[in-house]
Design a protein around this motif. Structure first.
Motif, PDB file in Angstrom:
ATOM      1  N   ALA A 289      12.668   2.092   8.123  1.00 17.53           N
ATOM      2  CA  ALA A 289      11.713   2.775   7.142  1.00 17.53           C
ATOM      3  C   ALA A 289      12.255   2.041   5.600  1.00 17.53           C
ATOM      4  N   GLU A 290      13.603   1.680   5.329  1.00 18.28           N
ATOM      5  CA  GLU A 290      14.113   1.086   4.149  1.00 18.28           C
ATOM      6  C   GLU A 290      13.472  -0.401   4.074  1.00 18.28           C
ATOM      7  N   VAL A 291      13.240  -1.035   5.145  1.00 15.22           N
ATOM      8  CA  VAL A 291      12.729  -2.469   5.275  1.00 15.22           C
ATOM      9  C   VAL A 291      11.275  -2.486   4.653  1.00 15.22           C
ATOM     10  N   ILE A 292      10.397  -1.454   5.259  1.00 15.33           N
ATOM     11  CA  ILE A 292       9.196  -1.152   4.814  1.00 15.33           C
ATOM     12  C   ILE A 292       8.932  -0.826   3.416  1.00 15.33           C
ATOM     13  N   ASP A 293       9.896   0.071   3.071  1.00 12.10           N
ATOM     14  CA  ASP A 293       9.792   0.541   1.556  1.00 12.10           C
ATOM     15  C   ASP A 293      10.169  -0.719   0.862  1.00 12.10           C
ATOM     16  N   ARG A 294      10.810  -1.660   1.145  1.00 15.13           N
ATOM     17  CA  ARG A 294      11.011  -2.956   0.370  1.00 15.13           C
ATOM     18  C   ARG A 294       9.740  -3.541   0.045  1.00 15.13           C
ATOM     19  N   LEU A 295       9.110  -3.712   1.337  1.00 13.54           N
ATOM     20  CA  LEU A 295       7.785  -4.325   1.094  1.00 13.54           C
ATOM     21  C   LEU A 295       6.579  -3.672   0.410  1.00 13.54           C
ATOM     22  N   ALA A 296       6.530  -2.307   0.488  1.00 10.21           N
ATOM     23  CA  ALA A 296       5.807  -1.302  -0.277  1.00 10.21           C
ATOM     24  C   ALA A 296       5.670  -1.724  -1.743  1.00 10.21           C
TER      25      ALA A 296
ATOM     26  N   ARG B 200       8.920  -9.341  20.595  1.00  9.90           N
ATOM     27  CA  ARG B 200       8.797  -7.918  20.099  1.00  9.90           C
ATOM     28  C   ARG B 200       8.753  -7.921  18.501  1.00  9.90           C
ATOM     29  N   ARG B 201       7.853  -7.555  17.951  1.00  6.33           N
ATOM     30  CA  ARG B 201       7.950  -7.859  16.430  1.00  6.33           C
ATOM     31  C   ARG B 201       6.674  -7.256  15.704  1.00  6.33           C
ATOM     32  N   VAL B 202       6.730  -6.842  14.383  1.00  5.28           N
ATOM     33  CA  VAL B 202       5.581  -6.454  13.369  1.00  5.28           C
ATOM     34  C   VAL B 202       5.644  -7.541  12.622  1.00  5.28           C
ATOM     35  N   GLU B 203       4.340  -7.883  12.249  1.00 11.69           N
ATOM     36  CA  GLU B 203       3.941  -8.947  11.258  1.00 11.69           C
ATOM     37  C   GLU B 203       2.868  -8.479  10.149  1.00 11.69           C
ATOM     38  N   LEU B 204       3.143  -8.585   9.186  1.00 12.13           N
ATOM     39  CA  LEU B 204       2.380  -8.054   7.878  1.00 12.13           C
ATOM     40  C   LEU B 204       1.863  -9.455   7.305  1.00 12.13           C
ATOM     41  N   THR B 205       0.452  -9.544   7.247  1.00 10.04           N
ATOM     42  CA  THR B 205      -0.160 -10.632   6.567  1.00 10.04           C
ATOM     43  C   THR B 205      -1.020 -10.044   5.406  1.00 10.04           C
ATOM     44  N   MET B 206      -0.502 -10.865   4.214  1.00  8.08           N
ATOM     45  CA  MET B 206      -1.116 -10.730   2.956  1.00  8.08           C
ATOM     46  C   MET B 206      -2.221 -11.624   2.765  1.00  8.08           C
ATOM     47  N   GLU B 207      -3.521 -11.203   2.755  1.00  9.33           N
ATOM     48  CA  GLU B 207      -4.457 -12.331   2.744  1.00  9.33           C
ATOM     49  C   GLU B 207      -4.892 -12.675   1.235  1.00  9.33           C
TER      50      GLU B 207
END
Length: 211
Positions: free
Chosen positions: A116-123, A201-208
């Motif tokens: 959650a802390e990692v995703i918050d950094r991306l948010a 085993r991963r999640v990828e977030l692509t900013m287009e």
């Protein structure tokens, strides 16, 4: 003769009056029973469904200023993301790759506190931008079969959805987000080894880039 003439006049008068009785009134008065046919019938319309409300307007992406640079890296500060996030830059997109070991417990789709802390950094990085963000969930080829996740399709989609919800809670507009699960269909390494399965085993977030 005079008497006969008088009798004819009288008969003619009565005849005209009878005809007037049967002729329809060109301006009939409304009858109360017809004007209020539903009055006196309480509950006649009760139980019928209420009229449907007008549909909510579809959310749209915020307008992009004419002078906004369309490069996804424009204005982004990638410093401080940490070693948990691998950043891959292409011509039209920026991809953020995170291992599932950081984000989720094994076989689950609920973010760990560290995840959650990692995703918050991306948010924080995403929240003021204009770009669409595609969140992809990926697994290895080891099958899963639980009540919640009958296969890796549900697991990968559930994990991508958890990340999207965390980004939305962190201030990223939901209209910019989408979640997709790919299960084990897009491996990065051979699933024959433990190391390869861990990478897959991963999640990828692509900013287009904005088109």
């Amino acid at each position: 003769m005079t008497l006969l003439l008088v009798m004819l006049v009288v008969l003619l008068a009565f005849s005209n009056r009878d005809i007037g009785v049967w002729l329809p009134d060109p301006h009939p008065a409304p009858e109360p029973a017809q004007a209020h046919v539903l009055e006196g019938l309480p509950g006649l319309l009760e139980g019928l469904p209420a009229p449907e409300a007008a549909p909510e307007p579809v959310a749209e992406l915020p307008p992009v200023p004419e002078d906004e640079v369309q490069d996804p890296l424009a204005g982004l500060s990638l410093e401080g993301l940490g070693d948990d996030i691998q950043v891959l830059v292409t011509e039209n997109a920026v991809r953020f790759r995170i291992s599932n070991e950081i984000l989720f417990p094994s076989g689950q789709a609920d973010l760990t506190p560290r995840g959650a802390e990692v995703i918050d950094r991306l948010a924080t990085l995403f929240q003021d931008g204009y770009h669409r963000i595609a969140v992809e969930g990926h697994t290895d080829d080891v099958p899963i079969q639980t009540a919640r996740f009958p296969s890796n399709w549900e697991l990968s989609t559930g994990r991508a959805t958890s990340v999207v919800r965390r980004l939305e809670a962190g201030g990223v507009a939901s209209v910019r987000l989408r979640a997709t699960g790919y299960a084990d269909t897009r491996p990065l390494e051979d699933n024959a080894t433990a190391e390869g399965r861990a990478i897959n085993r991963r999640v990828e977030l692509t900013m287009e880039a904005v088109q």
